[in-house]
Design a protein around this motif. Structure first.
Motif, PDB file in Angstrom:
ATOM      1  N   VAL B 138       0.830  -1.199   0.000  1.00 12.35           N
ATOM      2  CA  VAL B 138       0.000   0.000   0.000  1.00 12.35           C
ATOM      3  C   VAL B 138       0.869   1.255   0.000  1.00 12.35           C
ATOM      4  N   ALA B 139       1.947   1.217   0.796  1.00 11.96           N
ATOM      5  CA  ALA B 139       2.811   2.387   0.903  1.00 11.96           C
ATOM      6  C   ALA B 139       3.531   2.667  -0.407  1.00 11.96           C
ATOM      7  N   ILE B 140       4.065   1.608  -1.030  1.00 11.86           N
ATOM      8  CA  ILE B 140       4.852   1.802  -2.245  1.00 11.86           C
ATOM      9  C   ILE B 140       3.954   2.213  -3.413  1.00 11.86           C
ATOM     10  N   ALA B 141       2.727   1.638  -3.457  1.00 16.78           N
ATOM     11  CA  ALA B 141       1.834   1.946  -4.569  1.00 16.78           C
ATOM     12  C   ALA B 141       1.524   3.438  -4.623  1.00 16.78           C
ATOM     13  N   GLY B 142       1.575   4.109  -3.471  1.00 16.15           N
ATOM     14  CA  GLY B 142       1.288   5.533  -3.445  1.00 16.15           C
ATOM     15  C   GLY B 142       2.338   6.382  -4.140  1.00 16.15           C
ATOM     16  N   ILE B 143       3.559   5.840  -4.282  1.00 14.28           N
ATOM     17  CA  ILE B 143       4.643   6.621  -4.891  1.00 14.28           C
ATOM     18  C   ILE B 143       4.334   6.938  -6.353  1.00 14.28           C
ATOM     19  N   ASN B 144       3.625   6.005  -7.010  1.00 17.04           N
ATOM     20  CA  ASN B 144       3.286   6.203  -8.413  1.00 17.04           C
ATOM     21  C   ASN B 144       2.667   7.567  -8.681  1.00 17.04           C
ATOM     22  N   THR B 145       1.753   7.963  -7.778  1.00 16.99           N
ATOM     23  CA  THR B 145       1.066   9.238  -7.931  1.00 16.99           C
ATOM     24  C   THR B 145       2.066  10.377  -8.023  1.00 16.99           C
ATOM     25  N   VAL B 146       3.053  10.348  -7.122  1.00 18.12           N
ATOM     26  CA  VAL B 146       4.039  11.429  -7.077  1.00 18.12           C
ATOM     27  C   VAL B 146       4.824  11.493  -8.377  1.00 18.12           C
ATOM     28  N   VAL B 147       5.198  10.309  -8.891  1.00 13.29           N
ATOM     29  CA  VAL B 147       6.022  10.288 -10.102  1.00 13.29           C
ATOM     30  C   VAL B 147       5.237  10.843 -11.294  1.00 13.29           C
ATOM     31  N   VAL B 148       3.965  10.424 -11.414  1.00 10.91           N
ATOM     32  CA  VAL B 148       3.154  10.909 -12.531  1.00 10.91           C
ATOM     33  C   VAL B 148       2.954  12.416 -12.412  1.00 10.91           C
ATOM     34  N   TRP B 149       2.766  12.895 -11.197  1.00 12.22           N
ATOM     35  CA  TRP B 149       2.593  14.343 -10.996  1.00 12.22           C
ATOM     36  C   TRP B 149       3.882  15.078 -11.328  1.00 12.22           C
ATOM     37  N   MET B 150       5.038  14.486 -10.995  1.00 15.24           N
ATOM     38  CA  MET B 150       6.325  15.093 -11.364  1.00 15.24           C
ATOM     39  C   MET B 150       6.405  15.285 -12.866  1.00 15.24           C
ATOM     40  N   ALA B 151       6.028  14.227 -13.607  1.00 13.20           N
ATOM     41  CA  ALA B 151       6.071  14.304 -15.064  1.00 13.20           C
ATOM     42  C   ALA B 151       5.106  15.366 -15.566  1.00 13.20           C
ATOM     43  N   GLY B 152       3.891  15.401 -14.993  1.00 14.05           N
ATOM     44  CA  GLY B 152       2.876  16.328 -15.470  1.00 14.05           C
ATOM     45  C   GLY B 152       3.252  17.774 -15.215  1.00 14.05           C
ATOM     46  N   TRP B 153       3.768  18.045 -14.018  1.00 16.21           N
ATOM     47  CA  TRP B 153       4.048  19.430 -13.679  1.00 16.21           C
ATOM     48  C   TRP B 153       5.307  19.939 -14.366  1.00 16.21           C
TER      49      TRP B 153
END
Lengths: 117, 347
Positions: B138-153
């Protein structure tokens, strides 16, 4: 301890794979200079302004509610693991806790936090 | 013989290393590195195969043939795709935030790899046997969000920004029903260890004792993996390619492959948590446990691909309503029912 070292190896391997992949690609890819290639990928007409702007706060509301719920769920997991040991008192206490969580959800719902305006 | 082939290989390697007088610590580290390489190769082969399979399955659902020109059944297409992705130029546009822009495709592969470290892929075949396996997932799966947001921003592109915002809103919202659905699983199994969860399913798979949790988990996991009908993040017809719009060459390839790696992880977790992991159904143990695992995983992947061509992409407000007004109350009700049933009936 050795287990967590294993986890760290796996975590780093993903990033290392990314570095190696982009490194190999960098070595063999063709490179051509073109001014237009470096521009923003949009519709073709001159780009107006940067995309680093203030954005609608609807997204922020969701993030805020997410943080509240996420922290509350953090308390549910230890209870679920020791469900048998805690017995009836644990069950009742946790139901009261979840009931408060439901109240929070109901309040956010009533205040229109989930309405897409 | 085939049942224990991988476990035997690991034990053989361990004995070999011990026999040449290496310290136990070095032996364990070396073994973890070997396991890491094996799983990385496993992921890459599967991802390459999934790209091909996606095209073939999609084609079959639309009464087409799909790729069939390169090699037998178009199988050489897989290698052509890889060669093409590696040999294209990765453009570094002038308007982006360079550090974030380059870091995002590098980091995107870390979460799926890290999750696969703890999943048991056969009897005794978890690379790392963590007591907190599910928590860790559960903890690691949350990292995905951050990475996609990094790419988007970092792309500094309006489409990327909208895509990144949608990614955060969607992934964050669907994380809540996903986490709540897993509470029911933990109540029944009484452990966070993924091996333990598979063992607890020996009497009955959790899909039969927790059907509602499975339903919620499956929908939420599809949204987490950005699969259609929840692929708003990169809705091609609206925002080009979402957060990945400004990426080209290998940078884009990593996002593209990570998407399939996430699909694989999602199918593996669904199998482990609800479909009995490597347990053989009907007592058919003549097929080795790891092969059963692969069969189940590919069945889940096939269902996900089937859904892609059955449901149209949903609108963002409907998406949010589905998560918060339908799945979350349902998941909370599931916890109540599961708690009462476990205490009074004792399943």
């Amino acid at each position: 301890m050795i287990n967590w070292l294993g986890v760290l190896i796996f975590l780093l391997s993903g990033a290392a794979f990314g570095v190696i992949g982009i490194g190999i690609s960098y070595l063999i890819q063709p490179r051509t200079k073109n001014r237009y290639k470096l521009e923003v990928y949009e519709s073709g007409i001159p780009v107006k302004a940067s995309a680093w702007v203030r954005f609608r706060n609807q997204y922020f509301t969701y993030a805020l509610i997410f943080v509240i719920f996420d922290v509350e769920i953090l308390y549910l997991y230890p209870w679920a693991v020791s469900f048998v040991e805690l017995g009836l008192s644990g069950l009742i206490k946790m139901f009261i806790f979840i009931f408060i969580l439901v109240l929070g959800l109901w309040y956010a719902w009533k205040e229109g936090a989930f309405e897409w305006r | 013989m085939f049942e224990t082939i991988f476990v035997d290989a690991a034990n053989w390697l361990r004995n070999l290393l011990i026999s040449i007088n290496l310290s136990p610590f070095v032996v364990e580290v070396f073994l973890h590195v070997v396991k890491m390489v094996v799983i990385l190769v496993f992921v890459l082969l599967n991802v390459m195969w999934l790209v091909y399979m996606e095209r073939k399955v999609s084609a079959r659902f639309q009464c087409r043939v799909g790729p069939d020109r390169n090699g037998p059944y178009g199988l050489a297409q897989i290698f052509n795709d890889v060669a093409k992705l590696i040999s294209k130029e990765m453009i570094l546009p002038t308007h982006v935030n360079k550090k974030m822009y380059l870091l995002a495709p590098i980091l995107i592969f870390a979460p799926p790899m890290a999750i696969l470290a703890v999943t048991p892929m056969g009897e005794g075949m978890a690379a790392v046997d963590l007591n907190l396996g599910l928590y860790y997932f559960v903890a690691i799966a949350g990292i995905n969000t951050v990475v996609v947001w990094m790419a988007g921003w970092s792309s500094n592109n309006k489409y990327s920004l909208v895509g990144g915002m949608r990614a955060v809103a969607q992934m964050v919202s669907y994380e809540i029903p996903l986490l709540l659905a897993l509470v029911g699983v933990i109540v029944l199994t009484g452990t966070l260890n993924l091996n333990g969860i598979v063992d607890a399913q020996k009497s009955a798979w959790l899909i039969f004792t927790q059907p509602l949790a499975f339903f919620i988990y499956f929908i939420a996991a599809m949204a987490e993996a950005n699969r259609a009908p929840f692929d708003l993040v990169e809705g091609e017809s609206e925002i080009i390619s979402g957060p990945y719009t400004e990426y080209s060459g290998m940078g884009f390839a990593f996002f593209f492959l990570a998407e399939y790696a996430n699909l694989l992880v999602m199918a593996i977790m669904t199998t482990t948590l609800f479909l009995g992991g490597w347990l053989a159904p009907f007592g058919w143990t003549f097929i080795p446990s790891w092969l059963w695992f692969i069969i189940k995983v590919y069945f889940v992947i096939w269902v996900v691909m089937w859904m892609r061509w059955t449901f149209p992409r949903i609108r963002i407000d409907h998406l949010m309503n589905l998560a918060w007004k339908f799945l979350v109350p349902l998941a909370i009700a599931n916890i109540f029912v599961t708690g009462l049933a476990k205490y009074f009936i004792g399943i």
